[in-house]
Write a protein that holds these residues in place. Structure first.
Motif, PDB file in Angstrom:
ATOM      1  N   UNK A  87       0.861  -1.185   0.000  1.00 56.76           N
ATOM      2  CA  UNK A  87       0.000   0.000   0.000  1.00 56.76           C
ATOM      3  C   UNK A  87       0.897   1.235   0.000  1.00 56.76           C
ATOM      4  N   UNK A  88       1.351   1.699  -1.173  1.00 53.24           N
ATOM      5  CA  UNK A  88       2.280   2.839  -1.221  1.00 53.24           C
ATOM      6  C   UNK A  88       1.785   4.094  -0.506  1.00 53.24           C
ATOM      7  N   UNK A  89       0.492   4.296  -0.452  1.00 55.90           N
ATOM      8  CA  UNK A  89      -0.076   5.480   0.178  1.00 55.90           C
ATOM      9  C   UNK A  89       0.157   5.529   1.679  1.00 55.90           C
ATOM     10  N   UNK A  90       0.517   4.410   2.344  1.00 59.06           N
ATOM     11  CA  UNK A  90       0.755   4.461   3.793  1.00 59.06           C
ATOM     12  C   UNK A  90       1.971   5.312   4.133  1.00 59.06           C
ATOM     13  N   UNK A  91       2.801   5.624   3.143  1.00 59.70           N
ATOM     14  CA  UNK A  91       3.963   6.486   3.384  1.00 59.70           C
ATOM     15  C   UNK A  91       3.552   7.868   3.899  1.00 59.70           C
ATOM     16  N   UNK A  92       2.311   8.260   3.653  1.00 59.58           N
ATOM     17  CA  UNK A  92       1.827   9.556   4.130  1.00 59.58           C
ATOM     18  C   UNK A  92       1.306   9.489   5.570  1.00 59.58           C
ATOM     19  N   UNK A  93       1.135   8.289   6.091  1.00 59.50           N
ATOM     20  CA  UNK A  93       0.630   8.133   7.461  1.00 59.50           C
ATOM     21  C   UNK A  93       1.768   8.193   8.468  1.00 59.50           C
ATOM     22  N   UNK A  94       1.504   8.732   9.661  1.00 59.60           N
ATOM     23  CA  UNK A  94       2.494   8.624  10.730  1.00 59.60           C
ATOM     24  C   UNK A  94       2.711   7.145  11.076  1.00 59.60           C
ATOM     25  N   UNK A  95       3.896   6.810  11.561  1.00 57.90           N
ATOM     26  CA  UNK A  95       4.250   5.410  11.856  1.00 57.90           C
ATOM     27  C   UNK A  95       3.213   4.738  12.767  1.00 57.90           C
ATOM     28  N   UNK A  96       2.738   5.464  13.777  1.00 55.87           N
ATOM     29  CA  UNK A  96       1.765   4.855  14.695  1.00 55.87           C
ATOM     30  C   UNK A  96       0.442   4.560  13.981  1.00 55.87           C
ATOM     31  N   UNK A  97       0.095   5.352  12.968  1.00 54.56           N
ATOM     32  CA  UNK A  97      -1.110   5.064  12.186  1.00 54.56           C
ATOM     33  C   UNK A  97      -0.905   3.853  11.276  1.00 54.56           C
ATOM     34  N   UNK A  98       0.303   3.683  10.759  1.00 54.44           N
ATOM     35  CA  UNK A  98       0.588   2.492   9.948  1.00 54.44           C
ATOM     36  C   UNK A  98       0.425   1.251  10.825  1.00 54.44           C
ATOM     37  N   UNK A  99       0.944   1.310  12.042  1.00 48.82           N
ATOM     38  CA  UNK A  99       0.782   0.171  12.974  1.00 48.82           C
ATOM     39  C   UNK A  99      -0.694  -0.081  13.259  1.00 48.82           C
ATOM     40  N   UNK A 100      -1.449   0.995  13.483  1.00 41.89           N
ATOM     41  CA  UNK A 100      -2.883   0.850  13.748  1.00 41.89           C
ATOM     42  C   UNK A 100      -3.595   0.229  12.546  1.00 41.89           C
ATOM     43  N   UNK A 101      -3.214   0.645  11.349  1.00 41.61           N
ATOM     44  CA  UNK A 101      -3.790   0.069  10.138  1.00 41.61           C
ATOM     45  C   UNK A 101      -3.483  -1.423  10.049  1.00 41.61           C
ATOM     46  N   UNK A 102      -2.246  -1.806  10.348  1.00 46.00           N
ATOM     47  CA  UNK A 102      -1.855  -3.218  10.294  1.00 46.00           C
ATOM     48  C   UNK A 102      -2.692  -4.041  11.269  1.00 46.00           C
ATOM     49  N   UNK A 103      -2.815  -3.568  12.496  1.00 47.33           N
ATOM     50  CA  UNK A 103      -3.584  -4.298  13.511  1.00 47.33           C
ATOM     51  C   UNK A 103      -5.043  -4.419  13.090  1.00 47.33           C
ATOM     52  N   UNK A 104      -5.607  -3.304  12.650  1.00 47.80           N
ATOM     53  CA  UNK A 104      -7.014  -3.307  12.243  1.00 47.80           C
ATOM     54  C   UNK A 104      -7.231  -4.185  11.007  1.00 47.80           C
ATOM     55  N   UNK A 105      -6.283  -4.148  10.084  1.00 51.75           N
ATOM     56  CA  UNK A 105      -6.397  -4.965   8.881  1.00 51.75           C
ATOM     57  C   UNK A 105      -6.425  -6.453   9.226  1.00 51.75           C
ATOM     58  N   UNK A 106      -5.554  -6.870  10.121  1.00 49.42           N
ATOM     59  CA  UNK A 106      -5.520  -8.280  10.523  1.00 49.42           C
ATOM     60  C   UNK A 106      -6.840  -8.681  11.187  1.00 49.42           C
ATOM     61  N   UNK A 107      -7.340  -7.823  12.068  1.00 49.24           N
ATOM     62  CA  UNK A 107      -8.609  -8.127  12.740  1.00 49.24           C
ATOM     63  C   UNK A 107      -9.762  -8.232  11.750  1.00 49.24           C
ATOM     64  N   UNK A 108      -9.823  -7.296  10.815  1.00 48.08           N
ATOM     65  CA  UNK A 108     -10.920  -7.287   9.843  1.00 48.08           C
ATOM     66  C   UNK A 108     -10.778  -8.434   8.845  1.00 48.08           C
TER      67      UNK A 108
END
Length: 162
Positions: A87-108
């Motif tokens: 997901x190249x667009x995650x480069x615009x997210x702060x690192x903690x948001x990338x981690x949150x996205x990863x956790x949420x993605x796995x759960x979903x």
């Protein structure tokens, strides 16, 4: 390399069903794209066995990914590090948001897989992509970060009795 499906017009499905089924059976992807006129979305006709195979691959891949993510913090860190490749667009997210996205993605992914419905995963990715779009636009980000007056609860819209 993805296998392309043969295409037929929607009218061929009802006017020439034998030809359409033959194309389906001869297709390496065991699918046929059914073209519809105008703004109607095309359909994909696929054999039941191919649909079951695709479901099994998605389910297995999801289960493996979830198990890896639950295995260790190092794996979660590695996945966070490689997210910009997927997901190249995650480069615009702060690192903690990338981690949150990863956790949420796995759960979903796990929950959606249990339902056999990919829509929640697509919705989550869309929401996070929109968040990245905000972070990518300094003016928009500044507006959204600005303190503002809380105008209170928004009333429910009135029902139109007409």
């Amino acid at each position: 390399m993805a296998l392309s499906a043969p295409q037929v017009n929607f009218s061929d499905l009802s006017n020439k069903p034998v030809d359409t089924v033959r194309k389906l059976q001869e297709s390496p992807s065991r699918s046929v794209r059914v073209h519809r006129r105008g703004d109607d979305e095309d359909l994909v006709l696929v054999t039941a066995s191919r649909a079951a195979e695709v479901r099994e691959v998605v389910s297995t891949t999801t289960a493996l990914f979830v198990a890896l993510m639950q295995h260790s913090a190092e794996v979660r860190d590695l996945v966070t590090d490689v997210m910009p490749t997927a997901f190249p667009w995650v480069r615009f997210l702060p690192r903690e948001d990338v981690r949150a996205f990863v956790v949420e993605l796995v759960e979903i992914l796990e929950a959606a897989n249990s339902l056999g419905n990919p829509a929640p995963v697509v919705q989550l990715i869309t929401e996070w992509r929109h968040t990245a779009e905000i972070h990518a636009d300094p003016e928009l980000l500044a507006i959204l970060r600005k303190d503002g007056e809380d105008l209170g609860e928004v009333p429910a819209p009135e029902a139109n009795d007409a």
